[in-house]
Design a protein around this motif. Structure first.
Motif, mmCIF file in Angstrom:
data_model
loop_
_atom_site.group_PDB
_atom_site.id
_atom_site.type_symbol
_atom_site.label_atom_id
_atom_site.label_comp_id
_atom_site.label_asym_id
_atom_site.label_seq_id
_atom_site.Cartn_x
_atom_site.Cartn_y
_atom_site.Cartn_z
ATOM 1 N N VAL A 68 0.866 -1.177 0.000
ATOM 2 C CA VAL A 68 0.000 0.000 0.000
ATOM 3 C C VAL A 68 0.905 1.229 0.000
ATOM 4 O O VAL A 68 1.840 1.313 0.792
ATOM 5 C CB VAL A 68 -0.916 0.025 1.246
ATOM 6 N N SER A 128 -1.124 5.975 -7.209
ATOM 7 C CA SER A 128 -1.911 6.448 -6.074
ATOM 8 C C SER A 128 -2.055 7.960 -6.100
ATOM 9 O O SER A 128 -3.138 8.491 -5.827
ATOM 10 C CB SER A 128 -1.262 5.989 -4.766
ATOM 11 N N ARG A 167 -4.739 8.808 -8.634
ATOM 12 C CA ARG A 167 -6.098 8.477 -8.219
ATOM 13 C C ARG A 167 -6.661 9.481 -7.220
ATOM 14 O O ARG A 167 -7.855 9.751 -7.202
ATOM 15 C CB ARG A 167 -6.152 7.057 -7.643
ATOM 16 N N TYR A 168 -5.802 10.032 -6.389
ATOM 17 C CA TYR A 168 -6.251 10.997 -5.383
ATOM 18 C C TYR A 168 -6.211 12.436 -5.884
ATOM 19 O O TYR A 168 -6.513 13.363 -5.137
ATOM 20 C CB TYR A 168 -5.451 10.841 -4.096
ATOM 21 N N VAL A 189 -10.336 1.552 7.774
ATOM 22 C CA VAL A 189 -9.948 1.085 6.444
ATOM 23 C C VAL A 189 -8.546 0.498 6.504
ATOM 24 O O VAL A 189 -7.776 0.784 7.426
ATOM 25 C CB VAL A 189 -10.008 2.227 5.407
ATOM 26 N N ARG A 190 -8.216 -0.330 5.521
ATOM 27 C CA ARG A 190 -6.877 -0.916 5.446
ATOM 28 C C ARG A 190 -5.882 0.123 4.946
ATOM 29 O O ARG A 190 -6.085 0.748 3.901
ATOM 30 C CB ARG A 190 -6.889 -2.115 4.504
ATOM 31 N N PRO A 213 -8.555 5.118 2.129
ATOM 32 C CA PRO A 213 -9.413 4.121 1.497
ATOM 33 C C PRO A 213 -8.954 3.823 0.073
ATOM 34 O O PRO A 213 -8.381 4.681 -0.601
ATOM 35 C CB PRO A 213 -10.796 4.769 1.516
ATOM 36 N N ALA A 214 -9.207 2.597 -0.394
ATOM 37 C CA ALA A 214 -8.779 2.208 -1.739
ATOM 38 C C ALA A 214 -9.440 3.059 -2.810
ATOM 39 O O ALA A 214 -8.830 3.351 -3.844
ATOM 40 C CB ALA A 214 -9.090 0.730 -1.961
ATOM 41 N N ASP A 215 -10.678 3.458 -2.593
ATOM 42 C CA ASP A 215 -11.404 4.274 -3.554
ATOM 43 C C ASP A 215 -11.525 5.694 -3.024
ATOM 44 O O ASP A 215 -12.190 5.925 -2.007
ATOM 45 C CB ASP A 215 -12.796 3.689 -3.799
#
Length: 307
Positions: free
Chosen positions: A22, A60, A63-64, A282-283, A287-289
């Motif tokens: 991650v 990552s 995506r963010y 969350v992991r 969060p993944a999304d």
């Protein structure tokens, strides 16, 4: 008036959990949260030139919605790695040595920040573990004209006391947890019986403007000079804790976002506390999304403006 960006300096790396990697690193966590929360930010770090972990970091950031222009590329050293050993009651982090982020290029970073007109700059202590990045980071932070925000993250080591002192001397605001405040009190003879007294002593010694103290289940406090309590809030429980990785970074990110957007400070801190509790569910640090952060962005922008 448009908000000015928050400049975020430090490590971008990959946390290796038992069930997969991650993207992480406290500054990268903060910068991605800032982007997702709709607060302008500039992130400066260094990753490998073409290793798989560099790709994970870049993906990552994309995506963010975080601009990756400040991510330097290192052809000689790999993207940073942290092995996360999950143990009863928490985590143990094995931070691997000689990563790309240990060799930040100060001149390249200075060029990236030159036209930003940032009003806040964030830095931590882990990014200073190597002499090269330590010198680069301090060369960027020391002359900064805005608010210098230190997120102290103490790690074991013979130089921890000196590193903490040198970092605190550069800072205007500092965020600590209660264990870190107790450690500073022991190091710097701030032997008061209360958090407020210890905060006051540390602030006086290092000419700090504010101390933000997180206390886990006991909530948070904001102290001003003399240990004056400016605001406080209760803890927020998370009924479905997955892990606590990144919770402190989430708190910091929302606080910085509120400062950048000129939102009411006590209301911002209360929301930051709730956001940190959410991240514990969350992991990993986010969060993944990223769509899961939209309600927090909406809540932040709905806060009253500071007066």
């Amino acid at each position: 008036m448009l908000p000015s960006p928050v400049a975020v300096l430090g490590e971008a790396l990959v946390d290796e959990f038992h069930d997969g990697p991650v993207a992480g690193g406290a500054p990268f966590n903060v910068a991605r949260s800032l982007a997702a929360l709709g607060a302008p930010s500039l992130f400066v770090s260094r990753i490998g030139a073409d290793d798989a972990n560099a790709g994970l970091v870049l993906d990552s950031a994309r995506r963010y919605g975080l601009d990756a222009a400040g991510l330097q590329r290192d052809a000689r050293r790999p993207t940073g790695r942290v092995s996360v050993h999950e143990e009863a009651g928490g985590h143990r982090f094995e931070i691997h040595a000689d990563a790309a982020w240990d060799h930040l290029d100060a001149d390249a970073a200075r060029r990236h920040l030159a036209d930003a007109n940032a009003s806040l700059i964030y830095f931590g202590s882990l990014a200073q573990r190597h002499a090269v990045s330590r010198a680069a980071l301090r060369a960027l932070v020391k002359p900064f004209a805005g608010t210098r925000f230190l997120d102290l993250n103490l790690r074991p080591g013979d130089d921890a006391r000196l590193l903490a002192a040198e970092s605190l001397m550069l800072a205007d605001w500092v965020k600590l947890n209660d264990e870190e405040l107790a450690q500073l009190a022991g190091w710097f003879d701030a032997g008061a019986a209360t958090d407020a007294g210890r905060a006051a002593a540390v602030m006086a010694r290092f000419a700090l403007e504010r101390v933000v103290l997180t206390r886990g289940a006991r909530g948070w406090c904001l102290y001003g000079p003399g240990g004056g309590l400016l605001a406080e809030g209760a803890g927020v429980s998370q009924p479905r804790i997955v892990d606590t990785v990144g919770a402190g970074d989430a708190f910091t990110a929302l606080l910085l976002a509120g400062l950048a957007l000129q939102r009411d400070l006590p209301a911002t801190l209360a929301l930051a506390n709730r956001y940190a509790s959410f991240i514990c569910g969350v992991r990993g640090p986010l969060p993944a999304d990223p769509i899961a952060l939209q309600p927090w962005r909406t809540a932040l922008h709905a806060l009253p403006r500071s007066t």
